[in-house]
Design an enzyme around this catalytic site. Structure first.
Site, PDB file in Angstrom:
ATOM      1  N   ASP A 189       0.849  -1.193   0.000  1.00  0.00           N
ATOM      2  CA  ASP A 189       0.000   0.000   0.000  1.00  0.00           C
ATOM      3  C   ASP A 189       0.881   1.238   0.000  1.00  0.00           C
ATOM      4  OD1 ASP A 189      -1.126   0.197   3.500  1.00  0.00           O
ATOM      5  OD2 ASP A 189       0.831  -0.188   2.658  1.00  0.00           O
TER       6      ASP A 189
ATOM      7  N   TYR B 287       2.937   4.751   0.724  1.00  0.00           N
ATOM      8  CA  TYR B 287       3.557   5.392   1.885  1.00  0.00           C
ATOM      9  C   TYR B 287       2.522   6.292   2.555  1.00  0.00           C
ATOM     10  CZ  TYR B 287       8.086   4.075  -0.236  1.00  0.00           C
ATOM     11  OH  TYR B 287       9.151   3.394  -0.772  1.00  0.00           O
TER      12      TYR B 287
END
Length: 212
Positions: A65, A67
């Site tokens: 996913d 940052y």
């Protein structure tokens, strides 16, 4: 309805846009952006697709996913702008490559830098998982695996390897190793040579290799 600016991907994934899960996902995303801080910026959610058109993809690198800290997420897995301090995983990718990579250049050469989840709430890793993004990105990976040939899938870590388990390895090269995270990089990422292996395969198939 057009969600992805790049026309080939928008056409390929059009059936997903009509499914109930995607409508629910977009409702969730719209609410999240209006009520909390979410990364990347809304215009960069589909950036990985916009920069690497479906028919020009050569290599796929899967992340988990985005940052979740300010100024980092730009819609491409592992990428941060040059002005932002490189996160640990990106530093380890640079160590393996022997230089700090230009991931924007990778994307423009046909490297799809795809996170499984395309949005995240600030400071909350994994906060938008299991909302529908995984089904959407599975559809993208499956389209590539089924409709294209001689692609290179680089799967770092157990999460990416599980997500790519259905890829036909008689039609594509799948490169697997430990994740470049500091928690696992020394357990099989360093020395795995994904970039030279990818280019050797592309060259063998008479496909222009990537300038990593």
């Amino acid at each position: 309805m057009k969600f992805i600016n790049e026309s080939t991907w928008n056409d390929i994934l059009a059936p997903e846009f009509e499914k109930p899960y995607f409508t629910e996902l977009m409702n969730f995303v719209d609410t999240a952006y209006s009520s909390t801080t979410v990364y990347p910026s809304k215009d960069k959610i589909f950036e990985a697709f916009n920069l690497a058109p479906f028919n020009k993809v050569k290599v796929i690198i899967l992340g988990q996913d985005p940052y979740h800290e300010p100024d980092q997420a730009q819609g491409l897995c592992f990428y941060v702008p040059p002005s932002v301090k490189a996160p640990p995983s990106l530093k380890n990718i640079a160590k393996e490559l022997g230089k700090m990579p230009d991931l924007l250049s990778w994307a423009n050469q046909g490297v799809l830098l795809l996170n499984a989840t395309l949005t995240v709430e600030a400071h909350k890793a994994g906060s938008h998982q299991k909302k529908g993004w995984e089904e959407f990105t599975d559809a993208a990976i499956k389209a590539l695996a089924d409709k294209r040939e001689n692609l290179v899938f680089i799967l770092w870590g157990a999460y990416a390897q599980k997500k790519g388990a259905f890829i036909d390895r008689s039609r594509h090269l799948v490169i697997e190793s430990a994740h470049p995270s500091p928690l696992s990089a020394r357990r099989g990422f360093f020395g795995s040579q994904p970039f030279s292996k990818a280019n050797a395969y592309l060259s063998e198939k008479n496909i222009t290799p990537i300038i990593w």
